[in-house]
Design an enzyme around this catalytic site. Structure first.
Site, PDB file in Angstrom:
ATOM      1  N   GLU A 300       0.888  -1.165   0.000  1.00 12.46           N
ATOM      2  CA  GLU A 300       0.000   0.000   0.000  1.00 12.46           C
ATOM      3  C   GLU A 300       0.916   1.202   0.000  1.00 12.46           C
ATOM      4  O   GLU A 300       1.272   1.730   1.051  1.00 12.46           O
ATOM      5  CB  GLU A 300      -0.934  -0.034   1.217  1.00 12.46           C
ATOM      6  CG  GLU A 300      -2.166   0.862   1.028  1.00 12.46           C
ATOM      7  CD  GLU A 300      -1.878   2.330   1.307  1.00 12.46           C
ATOM      8  OE1 GLU A 300      -1.249   2.991   0.428  1.00 12.46           O
ATOM      9  OE2 GLU A 300      -2.276   2.799   2.365  1.00 12.46           O
ATOM     10  N   GLU A 309       5.169  11.298  -1.355  1.00 11.08           N
ATOM     11  CA  GLU A 309       6.011  10.472  -0.476  1.00 11.08           C
ATOM     12  C   GLU A 309       6.924   9.542  -1.259  1.00 11.08           C
ATOM     13  O   GLU A 309       7.835   8.944  -0.686  1.00 11.08           O
ATOM     14  CB  GLU A 309       5.191   9.655   0.546  1.00 11.08           C
ATOM     15  CG  GLU A 309       4.495  10.521   1.559  1.00 11.08           C
ATOM     16  CD  GLU A 309       3.741   9.708   2.597  1.00 11.08           C
ATOM     17  OE1 GLU A 309       3.667  10.179   3.752  1.00 11.08           O
ATOM     18  OE2 GLU A 309       3.238   8.613   2.280  1.00 11.08           O
TER      19      GLU A 309
END
Length: 556
Positions: A300, A309
């Site tokens: 995930e 990110e």
């Protein structure tokens, strides 16, 4: 430091007799006189005090007594560690052949690491060293991995008995602390709040659970080797263990890896899930045995605006190094979309501006400066969307290069009504496909209605129970959206506010180009440029000069 082991702990069972010798030295167990290649082995059942010349001879006697151990191991599909636990338990609990015949493979002792401790007097016994898979195809890499796992678990148990620290027992160096931009990123995942937020997102978590636990996808996981990159709390690794995976390699560079290991042990899956702490790119040595051996790679990795990110490159690194040809990626495809929005519904687009209009009776417009420089993460309601969405980026994970994606994408948004357009809103859709290499144009429509828990097979199981629903082999595709048209997720939507609202009419077209690349100052953040112009429906005899506008945004 020296340790004392009582001699009686190592003493063999009394009245041992040797099947290979005519004469015995009473009370001795030195095994002298055995021919080269023989491996003295005690009987499987403690009632038989014979020492046989080889493990095969001991197995033959057990079979004659009514216990075909090889057939039992094959029938119950026991792995190497479970076989060791079985043999030790048979001896420790003094089971009979009739007792063993009643085993179903669900007994708690098969996952109890205490049963890896040899029975006193049987420490170097041949049965414990016998390869019960040698009649079929063997996988040296998997055997080596299992032996390493068994060795690790035995060392940890011994450390607990004698009071040695876990780090000393493991004989390993504590992972180096992340440096540079990674420090804040990994520290942000060390606590529990963020993991609770993600797991509580039922759209996210139930989509993964449905794909992993579906009986239609059992052929992808049962008896397979799985890798979970960025395992966090360990929830996806535990789903995979419950689905019947043979082994799960759970990877996380954050301190949450220690919690994940505890969660795995608490739920009795320590024999299946092994946690590695560190960045996947820095674990080449401890994971060497798994190069090209992983059947199912789950992660995930998705962030705000999908790519915030910059975790995807780590997943793609794991894909290239560890995933087998034809192996499964979960998820396997993502798509980013963009639409025009007005300030309707909950007013998410303008709320940050309106807040400063009246602050306990004071106007503070200066506080709005810079609000259009940063992309916002907001819950935008469906009624705020005033154009059809445009696809701005396709991410087929099986084919992407192992680096942070950057893109330049044209778009055209046609407004459906007359209203002020205050901003552009982005979201992403995600697919989990049971078959590899499905082109973007062949993807099924993304599911909008949220998955309900009752749709997910196996959620009612507890502890280390394994999903045993019949496997159909059909394969089930799972998908979910983070759009305003579905149930809101923790990703919400990404809002790019316009410095000057567009006074749109029905049919007004906003055309342009969106460019996304990693920030120079922080490679885990994103810089976005939106170049656009507005084309209203033409009016009779109207002359117009078109000018292209540019806005820069940070996603952070």
């Amino acid at each position: 430091m020296a340790y004392r082991i009582d001699a009686e702990e190592l003493a063999p069972p009394p009245a041992t007799r040797f099947a290979a010798e005519e004469e015995e030295d009473e009370g001795e167990d030195d095994f002298e006189g055995w021919s080269e290649g023989e491996q003295p082995t005690r009987a499987l059942f403690v009632a038989d005090t014979t020492v046989y010349p080889s493990p095969e001879a001991a197995l033959a006697q057990a079979k004659a007594d009514g216990c075909d151990l090889r057939a039992l191991v094959a029938r119950l599909q026991l792995d190497t560690l479970q076989v060791i636990r079985l043999i030790n338990h048979v001896r420790r609990a003094r089971l009979t052949p009739a007792d063993v015949a009643q085993l179903t493979g669900t007994e708690p002792f098969l996952s109890d690491n205490e049963e890896l401790q040899p029975v006193p007097g049987y420490e170097n016994d041949g049965l414990l060293q016998l390869d019960f898979d040698d009649e079929g195809e063997s996988d040296p890499a998997e055997e080596l991995a299992l032996l390493r796992q068994a060795y690790h678990e035995l060392r940890m148990q011994y450390a607990e008995r004698v009071g040695v620290s876990s780090e000393d027992a493991q004989g390993k160096v504590t992972p180096a602390r992340p440096s540079g931009v990674d420090v804040h990123y990994f520290d942000s995942y060390a606590g529990h709040d963020i993991h609770q937020t993600m797991i509580a997102d039922s759209v996210r978590t139930l989509s993964y659970a449905q794909f992993i636990l579906s009986p239609d996808n059992a052929h992808l996981l049962r008896g397979k080797t799985v890798m979970d990159v960025g395992c966090g709390s360990g929830i996806l690794s535990l789903f995979c263990a419950r689905a019947g995976a043979k082994q799960v390699l759970a990877i996380d560079a954050s301190e949450v890896a220690m919690r994940a290991e505890a969660n795995v042990a608490q739920n009795g899956f320590g024999h299946v899930v092994r946690v590695f702490r560190g960045k996947i790119e820095e674990l080449d040595t401890p994971l060497q045995a798994y190069v090209g051996q992983v059947d199912f790679l789950v992660s995930e990795w998705m962030g705000y605006f999908l790519l915030y990110e910059s975790m995807l490159p780590s997943v793609l690194y794991a894909r290239d190094r560890y995933l087998k040809a034809g192996g499964t990626l979960a998820p396997s495809h993502c798509r980013m979309l963009l639409a025009a929005a007005t300030d309707r519904g909950n007013g998410a687009l303008r709320e940050r501006f309106r807040f400063w209009d009246d602050v306990y009776g004071f106007a503070m417009p200066s506080m709005t400066q810079g609000l259009t420089h940063d992309a916002g993460t907001e819950e935008v309601e469906a009624e705020a969307i005033v154009s059809k969405p445009a696809s701005i980026c396709e991410l087929p994970l099986e084919a992407l290069a192992a680096r942070q994606p950057e893109f330049v994408s044209p778009f055209e948004l046609e407004c459906t009504e007359a209203c002020p357009v205050y901003g552009l809103v982005a979201w992403f859709d995600t697919w989990f496909l049971p078959t590899p290499q499905v082109p973007a144009e062949a993807l099924p429509p993304c599911r909008v209605t949220p998955i309900e828990a009752r749709e997910v097979s196996g959620l009612g199981l507890r502890g280390n129970a394994v999903q045993d629903a019949p496997a159909s082999g059909r394969g089930q595709c799972v998908s979910f959206t983070t759009s305003p048209f579905g149930k809101q997720t923790h990703w919400k939507q990404t809002v790019f506010l316009l410095k000057t609202p567009i006074e749109a009419q029905a049919g007004t077209r906003i055309t342009g180009e969106i460019r996304m690349h990693a920030s120079e100052g922080n490679t885990r953040e994103l810089d976005v440029e939106i170049h656009y112009d507005v084309d209203d429906p033409p009016r009779p005899n109207e002359k117009r000069v078109k000018s292209r506008l540019v806005q820069l945004y940070s996603v952070r």
